[in-house]
Scaffold this motif. Structure first.
Motif, PDB file in Angstrom:
ATOM      1  N   LEU A 185       0.839  -1.193   0.000  1.00  0.00           N
ATOM      2  CA  LEU A 185       0.000   0.000   0.000  1.00  0.00           C
ATOM      3  C   LEU A 185       0.876   1.246   0.000  1.00  0.00           C
ATOM      4  O   LEU A 185       2.007   1.214   0.479  1.00  0.00           O
ATOM      5  N   ARG A 186       0.359   2.335  -0.529  1.00  0.00           N
ATOM      6  CA  ARG A 186       1.053   3.626  -0.411  1.00  0.00           C
ATOM      7  C   ARG A 186       0.708   4.217   0.949  1.00  0.00           C
ATOM      8  O   ARG A 186      -0.413   4.117   1.414  1.00  0.00           O
ATOM      9  N   LEU A 187       1.706   4.822   1.590  1.00  0.00           N
ATOM     10  CA  LEU A 187       1.548   5.263   2.973  1.00  0.00           C
ATOM     11  C   LEU A 187       1.924   6.725   3.158  1.00  0.00           C
ATOM     12  O   LEU A 187       2.962   7.177   2.673  1.00  0.00           O
ATOM     13  N   PHE A 188       1.062   7.464   3.875  1.00  0.00           N
ATOM     14  CA  PHE A 188       1.364   8.831   4.289  1.00  0.00           C
ATOM     15  C   PHE A 188       1.426   8.849   5.819  1.00  0.00           C
ATOM     16  O   PHE A 188       0.729   8.078   6.474  1.00  0.00           O
ATOM     17  N   VAL A 189       2.195   9.765   6.357  1.00  0.00           N
ATOM     18  CA  VAL A 189       2.234   9.966   7.805  1.00  0.00           C
ATOM     19  C   VAL A 189       1.340  11.151   8.168  1.00  0.00           C
ATOM     20  O   VAL A 189       1.425  12.224   7.557  1.00  0.00           O
ATOM     21  N   GLY A 220       4.319  10.498   1.716  1.00  0.00           N
ATOM     22  CA  GLY A 220       3.998  11.900   1.958  1.00  0.00           C
ATOM     23  C   GLY A 220       3.437  12.145   3.341  1.00  0.00           C
ATOM     24  O   GLY A 220       3.448  11.263   4.200  1.00  0.00           O
ATOM     25  N   LEU A 221       2.963  13.361   3.553  1.00  0.00           N
ATOM     26  CA  LEU A 221       2.408  13.776   4.839  1.00  0.00           C
ATOM     27  C   LEU A 221       0.953  14.206   4.667  1.00  0.00           C
ATOM     28  O   LEU A 221       0.553  14.683   3.608  1.00  0.00           O
ATOM     29  N   MET A 222       0.193  14.041   5.745  1.00  0.00           N
ATOM     30  CA  MET A 222      -1.220  14.417   5.749  1.00  0.00           C
ATOM     31  C   MET A 222      -1.500  15.179   7.026  1.00  0.00           C
ATOM     32  O   MET A 222      -0.886  14.895   8.069  1.00  0.00           O
ATOM     33  N   ALA A 223      -2.392  16.166   6.978  1.00  0.00           N
ATOM     34  CA  ALA A 223      -2.770  16.884   8.200  1.00  0.00           C
ATOM     35  C   ALA A 223      -4.221  17.346   8.140  1.00  0.00           C
ATOM     36  O   ALA A 223      -4.776  17.577   7.072  1.00  0.00           O
ATOM     37  N   ILE A 224      -4.807  17.438   9.326  1.00  0.00           N
ATOM     38  CA  ILE A 224      -6.134  18.028   9.523  1.00  0.00           C
ATOM     39  C   ILE A 224      -5.940  19.195  10.485  1.00  0.00           C
ATOM     40  O   ILE A 224      -5.804  18.981  11.688  1.00  0.00           O
ATOM     41  N   PRO A 225      -5.911  20.428   9.995  1.00  0.00           N
ATOM     42  CA  PRO A 225      -5.676  21.564  10.904  1.00  0.00           C
ATOM     43  C   PRO A 225      -6.799  21.691  11.924  1.00  0.00           C
ATOM     44  O   PRO A 225      -7.908  21.217  11.693  1.00  0.00           O
ATOM     45  N   PRO A 226      -6.524  22.351  13.061  1.00  0.00           N
ATOM     46  CA  PRO A 226      -7.573  22.619  14.046  1.00  0.00           C
ATOM     47  C   PRO A 226      -8.726  23.346  13.356  1.00  0.00           C
ATOM     48  O   PRO A 226      -8.493  24.248  12.560  1.00  0.00           O
ATOM     49  N   PHE A 227      -9.958  22.931  13.650  1.00  0.00           N
ATOM     50  CA  PHE A 227     -11.072  23.456  12.863  1.00  0.00           C
ATOM     51  C   PHE A 227     -11.398  24.911  13.191  1.00  0.00           C
ATOM     52  O   PHE A 227     -12.055  25.588  12.431  1.00  0.00           O
ATOM     53  N   ASP A 228     -10.892  25.390  14.328  1.00  0.00           N
ATOM     54  CA  ASP A 228     -11.220  26.760  14.733  1.00  0.00           C
ATOM     55  C   ASP A 228     -10.059  27.735  14.509  1.00  0.00           C
ATOM     56  O   ASP A 228      -9.999  28.794  15.115  1.00  0.00           O
ATOM     57  N   MET A 249      -3.735  17.699   2.126  1.00  0.00           N
ATOM     58  CA  MET A 249      -4.276  18.740   3.020  1.00  0.00           C
ATOM     59  C   MET A 249      -5.308  19.558   2.278  1.00  0.00           C
ATOM     60  O   MET A 249      -5.233  19.719   1.073  1.00  0.00           O
ATOM     61  N   GLY A 250      -6.303  20.044   3.043  1.00  0.00           N
ATOM     62  CA  GLY A 250      -7.383  20.823   2.473  1.00  0.00           C
ATOM     63  C   GLY A 250      -8.656  20.000   2.403  1.00  0.00           C
ATOM     64  O   GLY A 250      -8.620  18.849   1.969  1.00  0.00           O
ATOM     65  N   MET A 251      -9.775  20.587   2.859  1.00  0.00           N
ATOM     66  CA  MET A 251     -11.076  19.940   2.846  1.00  0.00           C
ATOM     67  C   MET A 251     -12.067  20.907   2.167  1.00  0.00           C
ATOM     68  O   MET A 251     -11.643  21.883   1.550  1.00  0.00           O
ATOM     69  N   SER A 252     -13.364  20.626   2.279  1.00  0.00           N
ATOM     70  CA  SER A 252     -14.342  21.426   1.533  1.00  0.00           C
ATOM     71  C   SER A 252     -14.175  22.939   1.734  1.00  0.00           C
ATOM     72  O   SER A 252     -14.320  23.716   0.795  1.00  0.00           O
ATOM     73  N   ALA A 253     -13.884  23.335   2.976  1.00  0.00           N
ATOM     74  CA  ALA A 253     -13.869  24.770   3.290  1.00  0.00           C
ATOM     75  C   ALA A 253     -12.589  25.464   2.831  1.00  0.00           C
ATOM     76  O   ALA A 253     -12.555  26.697   2.723  1.00  0.00           O
ATOM     77  N   ASP A 254     -11.531  24.702   2.555  1.00  0.00           N
ATOM     78  CA  ASP A 254     -10.233  25.375   2.366  1.00  0.00           C
ATOM     79  C   ASP A 254      -9.321  24.711   1.337  1.00  0.00           C
ATOM     80  O   ASP A 254      -8.119  24.937   1.348  1.00  0.00           O
ATOM     81  N   TYR A 255      -9.891  23.893   0.426  1.00  0.00           N
ATOM     82  CA  TYR A 255      -8.989  23.163  -0.477  1.00  0.00           C
ATOM     83  C   TYR A 255      -8.241  24.071  -1.439  1.00  0.00           C
ATOM     84  O   TYR A 255      -7.121  23.766  -1.850  1.00  0.00           O
ATOM     85  N   GLU A 256      -8.848  25.226  -1.779  1.00  0.00           N
ATOM     86  CA  GLU A 256      -8.135  26.120  -2.706  1.00  0.00           C
ATOM     87  C   GLU A 256      -6.910  26.748  -2.025  1.00  0.00           C
ATOM     88  O   GLU A 256      -5.868  26.934  -2.651  1.00  0.00           O
ATOM     89  N   ILE A 257      -7.067  27.044  -0.733  1.00  0.00           N
ATOM     90  CA  ILE A 257      -5.929  27.573   0.041  1.00  0.00           C
ATOM     91  C   ILE A 257      -4.834  26.507   0.120  1.00  0.00           C
ATOM     92  O   ILE A 257      -3.640  26.801  -0.002  1.00  0.00           O
ATOM     93  N   ALA A 302      -0.562  21.554  -1.812  1.00  0.00           N
ATOM     94  CA  ALA A 302      -1.237  20.252  -1.665  1.00  0.00           C
ATOM     95  C   ALA A 302      -1.139  19.456  -2.969  1.00  0.00           C
ATOM     96  O   ALA A 302      -1.318  20.008  -4.053  1.00  0.00           O
ATOM     97  N   THR A 303      -0.840  18.172  -2.842  1.00  0.00           N
ATOM     98  CA  THR A 303      -0.940  17.285  -4.019  1.00  0.00           C
ATOM     99  C   THR A 303      -2.233  16.480  -3.963  1.00  0.00           C
ATOM    100  O   THR A 303      -2.677  15.940  -4.967  1.00  0.00           O
ATOM    101  N   HIS A 304      -2.827  16.382  -2.752  1.00  0.00           N
ATOM    102  CA  HIS A 304      -4.106  15.700  -2.570  1.00  0.00           C
ATOM    103  C   HIS A 304      -4.991  16.588  -1.697  1.00  0.00           C
ATOM    104  O   HIS A 304      -4.547  17.031  -0.633  1.00  0.00           O
TER     105      HIS A 304
END
Ligand SMILES: *Cc1c(COP(=O)(O)O)cnc(C)c1O
Length: 228
Positions: free
Chosen positions: A127-131, A166-174, A198-206, A212-214
């Protein structure tokens, strides 16, 4: 039979892809350098299939057990699906996860790294793995601390025999996400990794602007989820 919701998802997918392409241009990045991970958690196979039919092939789920209820059938029907695990992985679920997923984005501790290595050997699968990095050092959140990331990635390679992509993160929502995206990009660069989830519905363009590659986008495609 199509419900209005389902046809909406395909339309929303097109809009999100359009926005990603615009953000790539804006950041003077190559068209197609960002992969959209469509996050289908809480939605069933019937809601997901129109999005597959619209051309989307990369999906994200946060729970192994929930995914087992819908993805084996969809993957049998559409063999080129790439499924990402974006939620925490317990070691007692590693066997199931290795069977079903193509990418694990949430590797964050030695015990899990060891279990993944062992199970991938048993199943003859790689499998491909991110931290996952806990960029906000939040107590409740999974992920390695920023200052421990390089050591952990090196241990994965040298002690556990795992290549980290690669690396993955979920920033603090506030908090504003940009400093967290910048931190994740800086860490990846220092370690020599090129993949950044990195980046979800609210901030993927940022996130795209920060390299971000994903991007992992759920509600902007599938609609709002029922509150847990
Ligand atoms: C649910 C989830 C997403 C998608 O969130 P949206 O705001 O619906 O786009 C992205 N990443 C992770 C880790 C998630 O759990």
């Amino acid at each position: 039979m199509d419900t209005p919701n389902q046809s909406d998802a395909a339309g929303h997918l097109a809009e999100v892809l359009e926005n990603i392409r615009a953000a790539e241009r804006e950041a003077e990045r190559l068209a197609g350098s960002v992969t959209l991970v469509a996050v289908s958690k809480t939605f069933d196979a019937e809601a997901i299939e129109p999005v597959i039919k619209a051309g989307q092939r990369t999906f994200g789920e946060n729970r192994v057990q929930e995914s087992q209820g819908k993805w084996p059938g969809l993957k049998a029907k559409y063999p080129d699906i790439e499924l990402h695990l974006i939620g925490p992985l317990q070691t007692n679920k590693v066997k199931d996860a290795v069977e079903l997923f193509d990418v694990i984005e949430t590797v964050d501790r030695d015990k899990l790294a060891r279990a993944l290595k062992k199970e991938m050997e048993v199943q003859g699968k790689s499998l491909r793995l991110f931290v996952q990095v806990n960029t906000g050092a939040e107590e409740q959140k999974a992920g390695v601390l920023p200052e421990a990331t390089a050591d952990f990635v090196n241990r994965c390679r040298d002690e556990h025999g795992l290549e980290i992509e690669g690396l993955m993160a979920i920033p603090p929502f506030d908090e504003p996400p940009a400093p967290h995206f910048a931190l994740l990009a800086k860490l990846a660069k220092e370690i020599g990794l090129k993949t950044l989830s990195m980046g979800m519905s609210a901030d993927y363009e940022i996130a795209v602007a920060h390299g971000a590659t994903h991007v992992r986008v759920g509600s902007a495609i599938f609609g709002t989820r029922p509150k847990p």
